[in-house]
Enzyme design. Structure first.
Site: not given
Length: 672
Positions: A384, A477
Site C-alpha cells: 500500500e 469491500e
C-alpha cells in the site's frame, strides 16, 4: 505468447472505394466479414472526419478528429491526403491465461497519411483497424523537422451518435478517483463527463462500447458531452493543465468502438487485447493464475487492524493459520495486509512512512515464507502506497528483490489517496508512467501484480502477462463500510458489460456470512448462491475467497469455490439484460469441464438455459448450486440446494433465481 498462424500482407482491398466529390475524396473500408464499415474523409476545411456503421446501421455519425497544442499551431484542419495504405491481418495467438486460450486477430487496416497543405506542412497518420465487431483507430505523429517536443492541450476526437441514446456510465473524479461508482443508466443528455468504458444502447438496438487500448505514456481518455448526441475525447490533465508531454515520433492509444447486437457480443470482444503488443516476457512459466484467501476482510470488519496493537492482523501466528487453511482447501496463496512499517496512525495522510522491506516485529517474513513453501502455498505480498508513488519507486527494486528472495511472486499494490503524490490524478500521464514502471520492474523479478486504485485497464496484460488483475470498480469491500449500504444486486448484473470490458476485476467474491454488523449498516446484498455464481461471472486470474476462514468451515457450498477455476479456455455470454440478469458459461483451461454462473438483480426470475455449448454426443454430470426454498437477499440469503443431474447439449435447464440470487453449475463430461 506463441503465434499459431499469421498472415499479414499489403493488398488492394476490394472493399476499399475511392470516389471524387469535387476535390473531396471519401475512403471506405469494410471488416473482413463485411459486417462493419469505416468511412474517412476531409471536410471542406481539411479537417479529418470519420464515421462507422454495423450491418448497415449507423454506429458513429461523421465525427471530427485532430489535436491542439500549447504554444504552437493546432493540427485540426488544413490537411490534404498524401497517400493511403491498405492491409489485412489474420492471426491467431495464445494467451498464458485469460477468458479465451486462443484469440483471433482478423482485421482490415487503412492508414491515411496526412500533411498540412500550407505553412509548416506537418505530418500525421491516422490508422484504422476494422474488425467484424468494431474498430480501433490511433494517431501516429512521425519524426519531422517542424514538430518535435509538444505539449498536448486538447484531443478533438468526437464520437457522434445519430440519437440521444441511453448509456451506462460513471462520472470522472466527481465521486472518487478510482472508478468506484455505481453505474447508472440515463440518456446521453443527462450526463456530463464520463469514464470509459461506457456502454450505449442505441435506438437501432445495437450495443456500443467506447473505450481505449494500449494506454502507454499518455493521458487516459474520458468522454466530455458536447451535445445531447455527441461526446469528445477529454484527456486527464497533469496538475499544471497540460494533457500530455511527448515528442515525435509518438503514437496515441487506440480509440476503440465495439458493437454488437447483444450485450454478450460486446462483452466477449477481443479488440482491446488485439490492439496491444505481443508479450515482452519470453519465459512465461512463472506466471500462474491463483486462487487465494487473505488477512483482509477481517480488517474491513474491524476484527483486525492494519496497524500495530492488540488486534494487529498481520502476525506470524495468524498468517500460519491462514496458510494451514489454504493448504487444506487447495488454495495456493495467502494475502497479508498490514505486515510492514507505516500503517500506524493515519497512513492515508502520508504514504511516505511506508517501508516495503521492513516488517513489524510480530511478522517474521522469512519464517512465514518458509512455512508457506513447506505447505505448497505462496505468500502474496502487499504494497500500500497511499498514493506516495515517489516513495514507492525509490524502494521498488529493493522491495521486489526481497520478495523474490523469499519466494513471493505475487503483489497486491494499493494507492488509497485522491491524488498521486498529493497532486496528480491516477489516470493522468503521470499515473500511466508510474503504473507501467511497477509492472515492468515486477516482471524483472518474476512478480505478478494485482493493482488496486488503478488506472483503468486497456489490455496491457497482453504485453505484460504478469499484470494479472486490477480493482478499478466497486468491489466486495463496499459491503463492509459503504455509507450507501453496499453494492446492489443491480451493480453485479451491470459489471460484465461495463467495468469488465476493461479487463480482469479483483472484485473478491465469496462471502458466506451475511450476519455481520457494521457501523454504516453495509452488508452483502446477494444470496449465497449468487456469491458462488460470481466466480464465473467476474473474471480474475488472481481470484479470492474473501470471507473469514471460519465462515467456510463445514459448508458444503464451499466445494464449488474450491473447484472453480480462475482462468478459462473459452467464454460465452448467454441470455443477459444489462442491470437485470446475466448468464455466463466458461470452459476450464484444460478444455474439459464447463462452468455456469447466472445472477439476477433484486427481482426473482425464472430463466431457461439451453446447454448447446456442451460438446455434441457427450453426456455430462451437472452439479447444481441453486437458491433454496425461501432464499432472498434481504431476508434469508443462506438457503442453497445442491443437486446433480445428467445433461447433454440438447438439455434445457430451468433456473429459478431468488431475489438477488443466482445459480452456479459445474458440468463434467462422463467418461465412457
Amino acid at each position: 505468447m506463441r503465434n499459431i498462424k499469421y498472415r499479414y500482407c499489403l493488398i488492394a482491398l476490394a472493399s476499399m472505394l475511392f470516389f471524387a466529390c469535387s476535390t473531396k475524396k471519401t475512403y471506405k473500408i469494410s471488416s473482413p466479414g463485411k459486417i462493419t464499415e469505416l468511412t474517412f474523409e476531409l471536410t471542406p476545411s481539411g479537417q479529418p472526419q470519420y464515421s462507422f456503421s454495423s450491418s448497415g446501421k449507423s454506429v458513429i455519425e461523421p465525427s471530427l478528429m485532430g489535436f491542439e497544442f500549447q504554444g504552437i499551431a493546432k493540427m485540426t484542419d488544413g490537411f490534404e491526403v498524401v497517400s493511403t495504405e491498405e492491409k489485412t491481418a489474420d492471426e491467431t495467438w495464445e494467451q498464458p491465461w485469460g477468458e479465451f486460450k486462443k484469440v483471433r486477430d482478423h482485421h482490415n487496416e487503412l492508414i491515411v497519411h496526412l500533411k498540412e497543405a500550407k505553412g509548416e506542412e506537418r505530418l500525421v497518420d491516422i490508422i484504422f483497424r476494422v474488425f467484424d465487431d468494431g474498430v480501433g483507430f490511433r494517431y501516429s505523429f512521425p519524426k519531422q523537422a517542424n514538430l518535435g517536443k509538444v505539449k498536448i492541450s486538447n484531443e478533438v476526437t468526437q464520437f457522434t451518435f445519430k440519437d440521444n441514446n441511453e448509456v451506462w456510465w460513471i462520472p470522472v473524479h466527481r465521486e472518487n478517483s478510482y472508478y468506484e461508482s455505481e453505474y447508472r443508466k440515463t440518456l446521453m443528455s443527462k450526463t456530463d463527463t464520463i469514464n470509459t468504458p461506457a456502454t450505449f444502447e442505441t435506438k437501432d438496438k445495437l450495443y456500443v462500447a467506447i473505450h481505449e487500448a494500449n494506454l502507454t505514456d499518455f493521458a487516459s481518455m474520458t468522454l466530455l458531452k458536447t451535445t445531447d448526441k455527441q461526446y469528445k475525447s477529454d484527456l486527464v490533465p497533469w496538475a499544471d493543465g497540460v494533457k500530455v508531454y511527448t515528442e515525435t515520433p509518438f503514437v496515441t492509444p487506440w480509440r476503440t468502438i465495439v458493437v454488437g447486437a447483444t450485450p454478450g457480443e460486446v462483452a466477449t470482444s477481443t479488440i482491446m487485447l488485439n490492439l496491444n503488443e505481443p508479450s515482452k516476457i519470453e519465459d512465461l512459466s512463472w506466471i500462474t493464475p491463483s486462487k487465494y484467501i487473505g488477512i483482509w476482510w477481517g480488517m474491513h470488519l474491524e476484527k483486525f487492524t492494519w496497524g500495530q496493537g492488540p488486534k494487529h492482523g498481520a502476525t506470524t501466528k495468524n498468517t500460519k493459520e491462514y496458510i494451514d487453511f489454504a493448504a487444506k482447501n487447495n488454495f495456493d496463496g495467502v494475502l497479508v495486509e498490514g505486515w510492514n512499517e507505516g500503517w500506524d496512525g493515519d497512513w492515508t495522510a502520508d504514504g511516505s512512512a511506508f517501508s516495503f522491506t521492513k516488517a513489524y516485529p510480530d511478522f517474521n517474513l522469512e519464517e512465514i515464507t518458509k512455512y508457506a513453501a513447506m505447505k505448497n502455498v505462496r505468500l502474496i505480498g502487499h504494497h500500500e502506497t497511499a498514493g506516495a508513488t515517489k516513495n514507492y519507486e525509490s524502494q521498488l527494486e529493493d522491495a521486489f528483490k526481497l520478495y523474490q528472495k523469499m519466494g513471493v511472486n505475487s503483489v497486491k499494490t494499493g494507492y488509497v489517496n485522491k491524488f498521486l503524490d498529493k497532486k496528480e490524478w491516477h489516470d493522468s500521464q503521470y499515473g500511466a508512467r508510474h503504473y507501467r514502471k511497477v509492472i515492468e520492474t515486477a516482471a524483472k523479478y518474476h512478480i505478478m501484480i494485482d493493482n488496486h486504485e488503478p488506472m483503468k485497464g486497456t489490455g496491457l496484460q497482453r504485453t505484460y502477462p504478469n499484470f494479472m488483475s486490477q480493482e478499478g470498480g466497486r468491489g466486495q469491500e463496499y459491503n463492509a463500510w459503504s455509507a450507501d449500504g453496499g453494492n446492489t444486486p443491480e451493480h453485479l448484473t451491470t459489471l460484465p458489460f461495463t467495468r469488465m470490458l476493461s479487463g480482469p476485476f479483483d472484485y473478491t467474491p465469496g462471502n458466506f456470512n451475511f450476519d455481520y454488523k457494521t457501523p454504516s449498516g453495509a452488508k452483502v446484498q446477494t444470496t449465497l448462491a449468487n456469491q458462488l455464481a460470481l466466480y464465473v461471472i467476474i473474471f480474475s486470474p488472481l481470484q479470492m475467497a474473501s470471507d473469514l476462514p471460519e465462515n467456510y468451515e463445514g459448508k458444503p457450498e464451499f466445494q464449488f469455490v474450491k473447484e472453480v477455476p480462475c482462468t478459462w479456455s473459452d467464454t460465452k455470454v448467454l441470455d443477459s439484460k444489462i442491470g437485470e440478469y446475466t448468464t455466463i458459461v466458461r470452459k476450464d483451461w484444460d478444455e474439459k469441464n464447463w462452468y455456469l454462473g447466472s445472477i439476477t438483480n433484486r427481482n426473482a426470475r425464472d430463466l431457461k438455459v439451453t446447454l448447446s455449448f456442451l460438446d455434441a454426443g457427450k453426456e455430462y454430470d451437472a452439479e447444481i448450486y441453486a437458491d433454496g426454498a425461501g432464499a432472498n437477499y434481504k431476508t434469508n440469503p443462506y438457503p442453497v440446494t445442491i443437486s446433480k443431474q445428467k445433461v447433454n447439449n440438447k438439455t434445457v435447464l430451468n433456473l429459478k433465481l431468488a431475489a438477488g440470487g443466482g445459480t452456479a453449475i459445474k458440468f463434467s463430461p462422463i467418461e465412457k
